[in-house]
Write an enzyme that holds these catalytic residues in place. Structure first.
Site, PDB file in Angstrom:
ATOM      1  N   SER A 238       0.854  -1.191   0.000  1.00 38.42           N
ATOM      2  CA  SER A 238       0.000   0.000   0.000  1.00 38.42           C
ATOM      3  C   SER A 238       0.885   1.234   0.000  1.00 38.42           C
ATOM      4  CB  SER A 238      -0.914   0.004   1.233  1.00 38.42           C
ATOM      5  OG  SER A 238      -0.131   0.135   2.417  1.00 38.42           O
ATOM      6  N   LYS A 239       0.244   2.400  -0.019  1.00 35.79           N
ATOM      7  CA  LYS A 239       1.003   3.652  -0.058  1.00 35.79           C
ATOM      8  C   LYS A 239       1.844   3.857   1.191  1.00 35.79           C
ATOM      9  CE  LYS A 239      -1.240   6.456  -3.501  1.00 35.79           C
ATOM     10  NZ  LYS A 239      -1.344   7.845  -3.940  1.00 35.79           N
ATOM     11  N   ARG A 240       1.422   3.264   2.297  1.00 31.75           N
ATOM     12  CA  ARG A 240       2.219   3.435   3.517  1.00 31.75           C
ATOM     13  C   ARG A 240       3.572   2.738   3.396  1.00 31.75           C
ATOM     14  NH1 ARG A 240       1.829  -1.101   6.953  1.00 31.75           N
ATOM     15  NH2 ARG A 240       0.258  -2.612   6.288  1.00 31.75           N
ATOM     16  N   HIS A 241       3.699   1.804   2.437  1.00 32.32           N
ATOM     17  CA  HIS A 241       4.980   1.146   2.191  1.00 32.32           C
ATOM     18  C   HIS A 241       5.841   1.916   1.186  1.00 32.32           C
ATOM     19  CE1 HIS A 241       2.440  -2.475   3.358  1.00 32.32           C
ATOM     20  NE2 HIS A 241       3.411  -2.476   4.251  1.00 32.32           N
ATOM     21  N   GLY A 242       5.323   3.032   0.703  1.00 30.95           N
ATOM     22  CA  GLY A 242       6.074   3.803  -0.291  1.00 30.95           C
ATOM     23  C   GLY A 242       5.658   3.483  -1.710  1.00 30.95           C
TER      24      GLY A 242
END
Length: 466
Positions: A238-242
């Site tokens: 997801s976006k939290r992983h970059g």
């Protein structure tokens, strides 16, 4: 030997993300390795969520990655008549039938099966009723009543599914629109697709599609289902992983060859080699060595990969690619002859084009606008430090020509003649020139700035009040 033909079939309900991009790369590489064809199909039948802006973004992302396709893109919304002609053929041959069961009735069948401990499925009530077309009626495939669907997956190996796990699936809805599985089979056959590489979220669709191929008497392509990309914590990416859309990586200053190289290695290997030219990828990628285990996305590894390609790139090309990022950073329209030395001085210190362009700022601004790092200025603009600057200013002013070589010789002579250590002179000089303790070689910095700007920076630093 049959020509290898692959395809990538995104839905324009969002931008192209890295999972889809990796699938596209695998398909493209296999086709190019085999001297075959690679097609692009836009699966735009979700009329509520599909948007032209997403289609445009997907096409732009593919072009940026260098994934050229053969022929024109195929759009599913233009092919409804073709799909229905194949549905009609299945009805004519007895491999499909009309069904009048309502969604509520089908759900009741499934709930009954659940209560009895069986797999929830349509029970085939209309299979032998010999119905014709009518209001609210769909068309279902007449699946075999026994046996297995078996296929050799390019990634996962042999997969066998008992037909009891499958029901008589809908192939044309009551509104006259063909379903996804029906459309995909028709598309892949009519486009001559021989190899289908896609995400393993489609594994459950494959036995159903094979049944349609067999009912139509069509050759079944080779299938390969690649696992999803996970985050560093092994959770769904997801976006939290970059993770970002491909277009965002471009905007962040990554090079397409770096993103391609990194994504290929998430699920494929060629020995221990980590970095590849595009020619090497095409030469080595033959559809084998695809890993059935999910790979983890590592933003730091991607940056490392990007830094490698930035440093290996011809200087003139790197300067050209950095120019729009320099303009975006508010540094103006820097000419190529200014950008090239800047890139040469700073590319070892930046991992992407955006950071590279931003690192130019201290050398592009005039002396009056140079910002000092408070800590560095306090440490190095001492009376001793300023004394060195006062002594160096006339020495540098006398350098003719004002070249990196002459400046280096003058600086070294000052240090040697005065019995100094370089570390006593360099920090105040670097802080005066750059505003902080960073940057390239001092002589290169001064040569780039030119005599007037170099002396102006020394003058301003000497007058600094702490």
């Amino acid at each position: 030997m049959t020509q290898v033909v692959t395809r990538f079939a995104p839905s324009p309900t969002g931008h192209l993300h890295i999972g889809g991009a990796r699938t596209a790369i695998f398909c493209w590489l296999l086709a190019r390795h085999c001297g075959g064809r690679f097609h692009l199909r836009i699966e735009d039948t979700d009329l509520l969520r599909s948007r032209q802006e997403y289609t445009d973004s997907i096409l732009a992302s593919m072009r940026w990655l260098g994934l050229d396709w053969d022929g024109e893109p195929v759009y599913q919304t233009n092919r409804t008549g073709l799909y229905n002609s194949y549905v009609d053929k299945l009805l004519e041959t007895g491999h499909a039938y009309w069904c009048s069961c309502t969604p509520e009735e089908v759900e009741a069948m499934r709930e009954e099966a659940r209560q009895a401990g069986r797999k929830p499925r349509y029970n085939g009530r209309c299979r032998t009723r010999d119905l014709g077309p009518g209001e609210g009626r769909c068309v279902r495939l007449k699946a075999p009543l026994s046996g297995k669907v078996v296929f050799d997956d390019m990634v996962k190996g042999r997969i066998a599914v008992d037909v009891s796990e499958l029901d008589d699936m809908v192939i044309r809805r009551a509104d006259g629109m063909p379903t996804y599985n029906m459309a995909v089979v028709v598309d892949d056959h009519s486009m001559g697709i021989t190899h289908v590489i896609r995400g393993d979220d489609h594994v459950s669709n494959t036995p159903r599609q094979i049944l349609i191929y067999e009912a139509l008497g069509l050759p079944v392509p080779h299938f390969g289902h690649v696992p999803m990309i996970l985050g560093p914590d092994r959770q769904k990416l997801s976006k939290r992983h970059g993770a970002r859309a491909v277009i965002e990586y471009k905007q962040d200053g990554l090079l397409p060859q770096a993103l391609v190289n990194y994504l290929v290695r998430l699920g494929w290997s060629h020995g221990d080699q980590e970095l590849f030219t595009r020619e090497e990828l095409i030469a080595f990628f033959d559809g084998t060595n695809l890993n059935p285990a999910a790979a983890a996305f590592d933003p730091a590894k991607l940056e490392w990969c990007n830094a490698h390609f930035m440093r290996a790139m011809p200087l003139d090309e790197l300067a050209r690619l950095t120019a729009p990022f320099a303009a975006e950073a508010g540094l103006g329209d820097l000419p190529q002859e200014r950008l090239e030395p800047l890139c040469r001085m700073f590319r070892e210190r930046a991992n992407n084009l955006k950071a590279l362009a931003q690192s130019f700022r201290p050398l592009v601004l005039p002396a009056a606008q140079l910002e000092y790092a408070e800590k560095d200025a306090a440490k190095h603009f001492t009376e001793a430090g300023k004394a060195h600057l006062r002594a160096l200013a006339p020495i540098f002013a006398a350098c003719e020509p004002f070249s990196a070589e002459n400046l280096e010789a003058a600086l070294n002579a000052y240090v040697a003649d005065n019995g100094l250590k370089f570390k006593a002179v360099a920090p105040p000089l670097r802080t005066a020139l750059m505003g902080f303790m960073g940057g390239s070689h001092l002589n290169e910095i001064m040569a780039f700035l030119g005599k007037e700007e170099t002396l102006a920076r020394l003058e301003r630093a000497m007058g600094t009040t702490l």
